[in-house]
Structures are given as structure tokens and as C-alpha cells.
Design a protein around this motif. Structure first.
Motif, mmCIF file in Angstrom:
data_model
loop_
_atom_site.group_PDB
_atom_site.id
_atom_site.type_symbol
_atom_site.label_atom_id
_atom_site.label_comp_id
_atom_site.label_asym_id
_atom_site.label_seq_id
_atom_site.Cartn_x
_atom_site.Cartn_y
_atom_site.Cartn_z
ATOM 1 N N SER A 39 -32.073 -16.023 42.696
ATOM 2 C CA SER A 39 -31.621 -15.388 41.453
ATOM 3 C C SER A 39 -30.542 -14.328 41.639
ATOM 4 N N HIS A 61 -45.546 -9.092 39.472
ATOM 5 C CA HIS A 61 -44.697 -9.531 40.582
ATOM 6 C C HIS A 61 -43.717 -8.425 40.964
ATOM 7 N N MET A 99 -39.935 -7.775 42.010
ATOM 8 C CA MET A 99 -38.689 -8.503 41.787
ATOM 9 C C MET A 99 -37.505 -7.657 42.214
ATOM 10 N N LYS A 102 -33.556 -7.314 40.892
ATOM 11 C CA LYS A 102 -32.587 -7.681 39.848
ATOM 12 C C LYS A 102 -31.576 -6.553 39.685
ATOM 13 N N THR A 125 -30.560 -19.590 37.596
ATOM 14 C CA THR A 125 -31.861 -19.620 38.276
ATOM 15 C C THR A 125 -32.698 -18.372 38.050
ATOM 16 N N SER A 126 -32.136 -17.358 37.431
ATOM 17 C CA SER A 126 -32.824 -16.078 37.333
ATOM 18 C C SER A 126 -33.884 -16.034 36.236
ATOM 19 N N ASP A 127 -35.042 -15.558 36.620
ATOM 20 C CA ASP A 127 -36.129 -15.247 35.694
ATOM 21 C C ASP A 127 -35.996 -13.752 35.423
ATOM 22 N N ASP A 128 -35.433 -13.380 34.278
ATOM 23 C CA ASP A 128 -35.130 -11.971 34.028
ATOM 24 C C ASP A 128 -35.314 -11.610 32.554
ATOM 25 N N SER A 129 -34.811 -10.449 32.161
ATOM 26 C CA SER A 129 -35.000 -9.934 30.798
ATOM 27 C C SER A 129 -34.555 -10.900 29.712
ATOM 28 N N VAL A 182 -35.224 -13.936 29.393
ATOM 29 C CA VAL A 182 -36.241 -14.932 29.055
ATOM 30 C C VAL A 182 -37.663 -14.371 28.981
ATOM 31 N N TRP A 183 -37.870 -13.134 29.372
ATOM 32 C CA TRP A 183 -39.216 -12.562 29.345
ATOM 33 C C TRP A 183 -39.663 -12.277 27.918
#
Length: 152
Positions: free
Chosen positions: A11, A47, A49, A51, A105-109, A111-112
């Protein structure tokens, strides 16, 4: 007090790659707060992380056709896309809006369910990447001064 963090996942590519070792400094209650653009280590949803801080308290963060803008200024340049889907968030006090450097690929703000990270959840700010040799699994440290002269 400095600490090490290891990057897991893609990410933060191309800035940081999996297995990179990062030197960090304390943040939050212990150290200075993070600033826009800082890469931080934090806790979110159980988790740890890594970022980048893109939104600060009071900022209006917008996502339009996959592009982030802060207070009307696009992060990666480019113009707005007329008629594109737009979502926006107002960053509350004592919170950050986070994004990975690789939006694919980033799981971040973006999509949260709860897109904000509280100041108190940020453990450290990344100072630099250490020169890690993946094949040899060793640090590549430069010798300076007397140590370099002695090794020659």
C-alpha cells in the motif's frame, strides 16, 4: 526514543516496499504531532498500519473519480472530472485522514467505515528508510570517519 517498523504489503509503494525497515520517532502524547505528508505508524481496527497523513483537523477531503483533494487542491495534480462520483469528509478535531501511496492496493481512510484516525492512535512518525539488503538480510551501513579509515 527511536524504533524500527517493518513494511508489510504494497500500500505504500513506490515510496516503501514490503520488508523495508523504517526508523521512526515517537508521536502523539509522547512526541510532536504528525504533519500533513508525514508517514506514520498507527493502530486502526485492531491492526498496526503505515500510511501517509493527508487530512488534518478542519480539512475537507474529497475523493472524485479516484483522485484525492484537500480543501479543493488535488494531491496528485490533474483536473476534476465533470460528473464524476464525489465523496467528501470533514476531518474532525484531534483526528487524521490517512492514505496509502498506492491507491489501487491501499486499505485506508477512503474505504474505512470510520475514516478518521485519532491523534492518540498514532504511535510514531517515519524518519527514514534504512538501507536493507533483502538478499543478504542485512543492513547496508556506510562507514564514516575513523571506522572507514580503519577498514581501508
Amino acid at each position: 526514543m527511536t524504533r524500527l517498523a517493518r513494511v508489510v504489503g504494497e500500500s505504500m509503494a513506490p515510496t516503501y516496499r514490503p520488508s523495508d525497515l523504517l526508523l521512526t520517532r515517537p508521536a502523539g502524547r509522547v512526541g510532536a504531532p504528525a504533519a500533513r505528508g508525514d508517514v506514520v505508524v498507527f493502530r486502526h481496527g485492531g491492526h498496526r498500519m503505515i500510511k501517509r497523513v493527508v487530512g488534518l483537523p478542519g480539512d475537507l477531503v474529497a475523493l472524485e473519480a479516484g483522485r484525492l483533494s484537500i480543501n479543493g487542491v488535488a494531491l496528485a495534480g490533474g483536473r476534476a472530472v465533470r460528473g464524476a462520483f464525489t465523496q467528501s469528509w470533514s476531518v474532525p478535531a484531534f483526528s487524521y485522514f490517512m492514505a496509502g501511496d498506492d491507491p489501487e492496493t491501499s486499505d485506508d481512510s477512503r474505504v474505512w467505515e470510520n475514516p478518521f484516525v485519532a491523534f492518540g492512535s498514532v504511535d510514531a512518525v517515519v524518519v527514514r528508510r534504512l538501507p536493507w539488503n533483502r538478499r543478504a538480510r542485512t543492513l547496508r551501513l556506510r562507514r564514516t570517519g575513523a571506522a572507514a579509515a580503519q577498514a581501508a
